[in-house]
Design a protein around this motif. Structure first.
Motif, short mmCIF file in Angstrom:
data_model
loop_
_atom_site.label_atom_id
_atom_site.label_comp_id
_atom_site.label_asym_id
_atom_site.label_seq_id
_atom_site.Cartn_x
_atom_site.Cartn_y
_atom_site.Cartn_z
N ARG A 1 32.18 -52.44 -25.20
CA ARG A 1 32.19 -52.44 -23.74
C ARG A 1 31.03 -51.65 -23.14
NH1 ARG A 1 38.03 -51.65 -24.56
NH2 ARG A 1 39.03 -53.68 -24.36
N TRP A 2 30.50 -50.70 -23.92
CA TRP A 2 29.39 -49.91 -23.39
C TRP A 2 28.10 -50.72 -23.32
CZ3 TRP A 2 25.60 -50.04 -26.93
CH2 TRP A 2 25.95 -50.08 -28.28
N LEU A 3 27.99 -51.81 -24.08
CA LEU A 3 26.72 -52.53 -24.13
C LEU A 3 26.37 -53.19 -22.79
CD1 LEU A 3 25.40 -54.49 -27.19
CD2 LEU A 3 24.87 -55.21 -24.85
N PRO A 4 27.26 -54.00 -22.19
CA PRO A 4 26.90 -54.56 -20.87
C PRO A 4 26.73 -53.49 -19.80
CG PRO A 4 29.18 -55.10 -21.45
CD PRO A 4 28.55 -54.54 -22.67
N ARG A 5 27.47 -52.38 -19.92
CA ARG A 5 27.35 -51.30 -18.96
C ARG A 5 25.96 -50.66 -19.04
NH1 ARG A 5 31.89 -48.54 -20.38
NH2 ARG A 5 30.77 -47.09 -21.71
N GLU A 6 25.48 -50.43 -20.27
CA GLU A 6 24.16 -49.85 -20.47
C GLU A 6 23.06 -50.86 -20.13
OE1 GLU A 6 23.08 -46.77 -21.14
OE2 GLU A 6 25.17 -46.19 -20.82
N TYR A 7 23.34 -52.13 -20.38
CA TYR A 7 22.34 -53.15 -20.04
C TYR A 7 22.09 -53.16 -18.53
CZ TYR A 7 19.79 -57.55 -20.10
OH TYR A 7 18.81 -58.52 -19.95
N LEU A 8 23.15 -53.10 -17.75
CA LEU A 8 23.02 -53.07 -16.30
C LEU A 8 22.28 -51.82 -15.86
CD1 LEU A 8 23.67 -54.00 -13.41
CD2 LEU A 8 25.91 -52.88 -13.65
N ARG A 9 22.62 -50.68 -16.45
CA ARG A 9 22.01 -49.42 -16.04
C ARG A 9 20.53 -49.38 -16.39
NH1 ARG A 9 20.88 -44.29 -17.96
NH2 ARG A 9 21.50 -44.81 -20.10
N GLN A 10 20.16 -49.89 -17.57
CA GLN A 10 18.78 -49.75 -18.03
C GLN A 10 17.88 -50.91 -17.65
OE1 GLN A 10 18.40 -48.20 -22.09
NE2 GLN A 10 20.56 -47.57 -22.04
N TYR A 11 18.47 -52.11 -17.57
CA TYR A 11 17.66 -53.27 -17.21
C TYR A 11 17.77 -53.61 -15.72
CZ TYR A 11 16.63 -54.46 -22.08
OH TYR A 11 16.16 -54.46 -23.39
N GLY A 12 18.74 -52.99 -15.02
CA GLY A 12 18.92 -53.27 -13.61
C GLY A 12 19.39 -54.67 -13.33
N ASN A 13 20.10 -55.26 -14.28
CA ASN A 13 20.52 -56.66 -14.14
C ASN A 13 21.82 -56.83 -14.91
OD1 ASN A 13 20.84 -59.42 -14.04
ND2 ASN A 13 18.75 -59.90 -14.69
N ASP A 14 22.85 -57.37 -14.25
CA ASP A 14 24.12 -57.56 -14.94
C ASP A 14 24.21 -58.92 -15.63
OD1 ASP A 14 24.34 -59.18 -12.77
OD2 ASP A 14 26.26 -58.39 -12.06
N ARG A 15 23.15 -59.69 -15.57
CA ARG A 15 23.12 -61.00 -16.23
C ARG A 15 22.41 -60.85 -17.58
NH1 ARG A 15 24.60 -65.29 -13.34
NH2 ARG A 15 23.39 -66.69 -14.65
N MET A 16 23.20 -60.55 -18.60
CA MET A 16 22.64 -60.43 -19.94
C MET A 16 22.21 -61.81 -20.44
SD MET A 16 25.24 -57.71 -21.78
CE MET A 16 26.66 -58.80 -21.63
N PRO A 17 21.32 -61.85 -21.44
CA PRO A 17 20.88 -63.14 -21.97
C PRO A 17 22.06 -63.94 -22.53
CG PRO A 17 19.48 -61.36 -22.75
CD PRO A 17 20.64 -60.71 -22.08
N LEU A 18 22.00 -65.24 -22.35
CA LEU A 18 22.97 -66.13 -22.97
C LEU A 18 22.54 -66.41 -24.40
CD1 LEU A 18 23.49 -68.69 -20.05
CD2 LEU A 18 25.07 -66.88 -20.77
N GLY A 19 23.51 -66.62 -25.28
CA GLY A 19 23.18 -66.95 -26.66
C GLY A 19 22.92 -65.73 -27.50
N PRO A 20 22.42 -65.92 -28.72
CA PRO A 20 22.24 -64.83 -29.68
C PRO A 20 21.21 -63.80 -29.21
CG PRO A 20 22.17 -66.98 -30.75
CD PRO A 20 22.10 -67.24 -29.29
#
Length: 242
Positions: free
Chosen positions: A117-136
Motif C-alpha cells: 500500500r505504501w507504493l502508490p502513496r509514495e508514487y503520488l508523493r514523489q512523482y506528483g501523479n496518482d496515475r501509475m503506469p499501466l502494465g508491468p
C-alpha cells in the motif's frame, strides 16, 4: 511454535553446527497478526514485534565462521530490519555491501493484493501523479524512501535477468543462465577478492539507463557471492527464493 519466546541466533548452542542457514529475516509486524489463519502478510508499515539480525546474532555468526564452519544467508538477512551494527559486521564477514536499494517487478501496479500500500502513496508523493503506469513495471526503492518506477508493457523486459559469471559456470556446471527473476532483490556490491557466481542484469531501457546514471545503480548486481578464506564458506544468496 512459541510466539512469546522467540529464539534468536545468539541464544542457540551452535557448538555442533556445521552449516547455518538464515532465511526470511523480514520480521513479524503487528499487522501480520490480523489474518494469521489466512497466512497473509502485512501490506503496509506497522510496528515491528521482532525480526532482523541483532549485534549479538552477528557476533554468533562471526564466531561460527571463525571456527571454520559455514553460513548461507538469503535476502534479506542484512537488509531491513537488521540493525546497522549487525549489518556492518556481516558485510565485512561476507565481503559485500548493501547500497540501501531493493527492487521488484510487478505485473500490475494496481493489484492491491500484490502491491504494498505504501507504493502508490509514495508514487503520488514523489512523482506528483496518482496515475501509475499501466502494465508491468520494475520498482526500485531505497531505505530512505526514494522510489523509482521503470515501466514497460512486456514483463520480460523489466524483470532482471540472472546470469552466471565465468566463475559460476565453472563452479555450477549444471546451472543455466538467462532466466528472469521477478521478485524482491537487493542491490549489492561485492568487495575485491569475493567470488561472484551469479549476477542480476538490469534491463537496458532508456529510463533504467538514466536511473543508473543519477542513482549510481550498476547494471550488473551480485546475486550469489561466496567467500572462503579461513576455511569457512560464507555465501550470500541475494534473492527471495521461497
Amino acid at each position: 511454535t512459541d510466539r512469546d519466546h522467540p529464539r534468536p541466533i545468539a541464544s542457540l548452542d551452535l557448538s555442533q553446527t556445521d552449516w547455518l542457514l538464515v532465511t526470511d529475516a523480514y520480521g513479524v509486524y503487528t499487522d501480520d497478526l490480523k489474518q494469521i489463519e489466512l497466512e497473509r502478510a502485512h501490506m503496509d508499515y506497522s510496528e515491528r514485534i521482532f525480526g532482523g539480525l541483532s549485534g549479538a546474532d552477528a557476533q554468533a555468526i562471526a564466531a561460527l565462521s571463525a571456527r571454520g564452519k559455514h553460513i548461507l544467508l538469503e535476502f534479506n538477512s542484512i537488509e531491513e530490519p537488521t540493525t546497522a551494527g549487525a549489518r556492518a559486521r556481516i558485510e565485512e564477514l561476507f565481503g559485500i555491501t548493501w547500497t540501501g536499494w531493493v527492487g521488484r517487478t510487478f505485473i500490475n501496479l494496481y493489484d492491491t493484493l500484490d502491491v504494498p500500500r505504501w507504493l502508490p502513496r509514495e508514487y503520488l508523493r514523489q512523482y506528483g501523479n496518482d496515475r501509475m503506469p499501466l502494465g508491468p513495471a520494475l520498482a526500485i526503492v531505497h531505505r530512505d524512501g526514494r522510489l523509482r518506477v521503470i515501466p514497460d508493457p512486456i514483463p520480460e523486459r523489466v524483470a532482471p535477468r540472472v546470469e552466471l559469471t565465468a566463475r559460476g559456470v565453472s563452479e555450477l556446471p549444471h546451472a543455466r543462465s538467462g532466466g528472469r527473476y521477478p521478485y524482491w532483490f537487493p542491490v549489492l556490491t561485492a568487495r575485491e577478492g569475493i567470488e561472484v557466481l551469479a549476477e542480476y542484469v538490469l534491463p537496458s531501457l532508456r529510463v533504467m539507463d538514466s536511473l543508473r546514471a543519477t542513482e549510481g545503480i550498476p547494471r550488473r548486481i551480485p546475486m550469489l557471492t561466496r567467500r572462503t578464506d579461513g576455511g569457512s564458506h560464507r555465501i550470500y544468496l541475494a534473492a527471495d527464493l521461497a
